[in-house]
Design a protein around this motif. Structure first.
Motif, PDB file in Angstrom:
ATOM      1  N   ARG A  60      36.787 -19.776  26.388  1.00  0.00           N
ATOM      2  CA  ARG A  60      35.440 -19.754  25.819  1.00  0.00           C
ATOM      3  C   ARG A  60      34.699 -21.045  26.106  1.00  0.00           C
ATOM      4  N   THR A  61      35.398 -22.159  26.044  1.00  0.00           N
ATOM      5  CA  THR A  61      34.770 -23.453  26.326  1.00  0.00           C
ATOM      6  C   THR A  61      34.296 -23.505  27.778  1.00  0.00           C
ATOM      7  N   MET A  62      35.122 -23.037  28.689  1.00  0.00           N
ATOM      8  CA  MET A  62      34.729 -23.029  30.103  1.00  0.00           C
ATOM      9  C   MET A  62      33.530 -22.108  30.332  1.00  0.00           C
ATOM     10  N   GLU A  63      33.528 -20.941  29.701  1.00  0.00           N
ATOM     11  CA  GLU A  63      32.398 -20.022  29.839  1.00  0.00           C
ATOM     12  C   GLU A  63      31.125 -20.650  29.283  1.00  0.00           C
ATOM     13  N   HIS A  64      31.248 -21.323  28.151  1.00  0.00           N
ATOM     14  CA  HIS A  64      30.085 -21.978  27.542  1.00  0.00           C
ATOM     15  C   HIS A  64      29.553 -23.073  28.466  1.00  0.00           C
ATOM     16  N   GLN A  65      30.443 -23.862  29.058  1.00  0.00           N
ATOM     17  CA  GLN A  65      30.017 -24.915  29.966  1.00  0.00           C
ATOM     18  C   GLN A  65      29.310 -24.338  31.190  1.00  0.00           C
ATOM     19  N   LEU A  88      20.268 -25.721  35.324  1.00  0.00           N
ATOM     20  CA  LEU A  88      19.735 -25.472  36.662  1.00  0.00           C
ATOM     21  C   LEU A  88      18.434 -24.677  36.598  1.00  0.00           C
ATOM     22  N   GLU A  89      18.385 -23.695  35.730  1.00  0.00           N
ATOM     23  CA  GLU A  89      17.169 -22.888  35.576  1.00  0.00           C
ATOM     24  C   GLU A  89      16.017 -23.743  35.060  1.00  0.00           C
ATOM     25  N   ILE A  90      16.296 -24.628  34.114  1.00  0.00           N
ATOM     26  CA  ILE A  90      15.268 -25.531  33.594  1.00  0.00           C
ATOM     27  C   ILE A  90      14.781 -26.464  34.699  1.00  0.00           C
ATOM     28  N   ALA A  91      15.708 -27.009  35.476  1.00  0.00           N
ATOM     29  CA  ALA A  91      15.332 -27.899  36.574  1.00  0.00           C
ATOM     30  C   ALA A  91      14.481 -27.164  37.606  1.00  0.00           C
ATOM     31  N   ARG A  92      14.843 -25.911  37.896  1.00  0.00           N
ATOM     32  CA  ARG A  92      14.057 -25.127  38.855  1.00  0.00           C
ATOM     33  C   ARG A  92      12.653 -24.861  38.333  1.00  0.00           C
ATOM     34  N   SER A  93      12.567 -24.496  37.068  1.00  0.00           N
ATOM     35  CA  SER A  93      11.246 -24.205  36.514  1.00  0.00           C
ATOM     36  C   SER A  93      10.397 -25.476  36.439  1.00  0.00           C
ATOM     37  N   GLN A  94      10.994 -26.617  36.128  1.00  0.00           N
ATOM     38  CA  GLN A  94      10.246 -27.867  36.105  1.00  0.00           C
ATOM     39  C   GLN A  94       9.799 -28.246  37.513  1.00  0.00           C
ATOM     40  N   ALA A  95      10.659 -28.027  38.494  1.00  0.00           N
ATOM     41  CA  ALA A  95      10.292 -28.311  39.879  1.00  0.00           C
ATOM     42  C   ALA A  95       9.149 -27.406  40.335  1.00  0.00           C
ATOM     43  N   ALA A  96       9.201 -26.141  39.927  1.00  0.00           N
ATOM     44  CA  ALA A  96       8.144 -25.197  40.283  1.00  0.00           C
ATOM     45  C   ALA A  96       6.827 -25.606  39.637  1.00  0.00           C
ATOM     46  N   MET A  97       6.887 -26.042  38.386  1.00  0.00           N
ATOM     47  CA  MET A  97       5.656 -26.478  37.692  1.00  0.00           C
ATOM     48  C   MET A  97       5.097 -27.731  38.345  1.00  0.00           C
ATOM     49  N   LYS A 107      27.637 -21.497  31.286  1.00  0.00           N
ATOM     50  CA  LYS A 107      26.325 -21.029  30.836  1.00  0.00           C
ATOM     51  C   LYS A 107      25.354 -22.194  30.674  1.00  0.00           C
ATOM     52  N   MET A 108      25.844 -23.301  30.111  1.00  0.00           N
ATOM     53  CA  MET A 108      24.985 -24.470  29.919  1.00  0.00           C
ATOM     54  C   MET A 108      24.543 -25.040  31.272  1.00  0.00           C
ATOM     55  N   LYS A 109      25.430 -25.088  32.249  1.00  0.00           N
ATOM     56  CA  LYS A 109      25.060 -25.574  33.579  1.00  0.00           C
ATOM     57  C   LYS A 109      24.026 -24.657  34.214  1.00  0.00           C
TER      58      LYS A 109
END
Length: 71
Positions: A41-46, A54-63, A48-50
């Motif tokens: 579960r810890t590995m799955e959570h990590q 990455l999605e946040i970084a992509r959206s910030q780069a797009a903005m 998901k967080m990564k």
């Protein structure tokens, strides 16, 4: 001294020792399984967080890219 270790007393003591050994082994197996599940579960959570980072970084780069195109 030999009366203490007679057959009628060794059998219950042996059964008691086997029951204790079984209980300890059973508890150890359950704990090991629980630890493995927790690590999974810890590995799955990590992961998901990564992915979210990455999605946040992509959206910030797009903005940032859109802002630079508009300017």
């Amino acid at each position: 001294m030999l009366d203490i270790l007679s057959y009628s007393q060794i059998v219950p003591l042996g059964a008691f020792a086997v029951a204790i050994a079984y209980a300890i082994c059973n508890a150890w197996i359950k704990t090991s399984q629980h630890e493995t599940e927790l690590q999974q579960r810890t590995m799955e959570h990590q992961e998901k967080m990564k992915a979210m980072e990455l999605e946040i970084a992509r959206s910030q780069a797009a903005m940032t890219d859109r802002k630079s195109q508009l300017a």
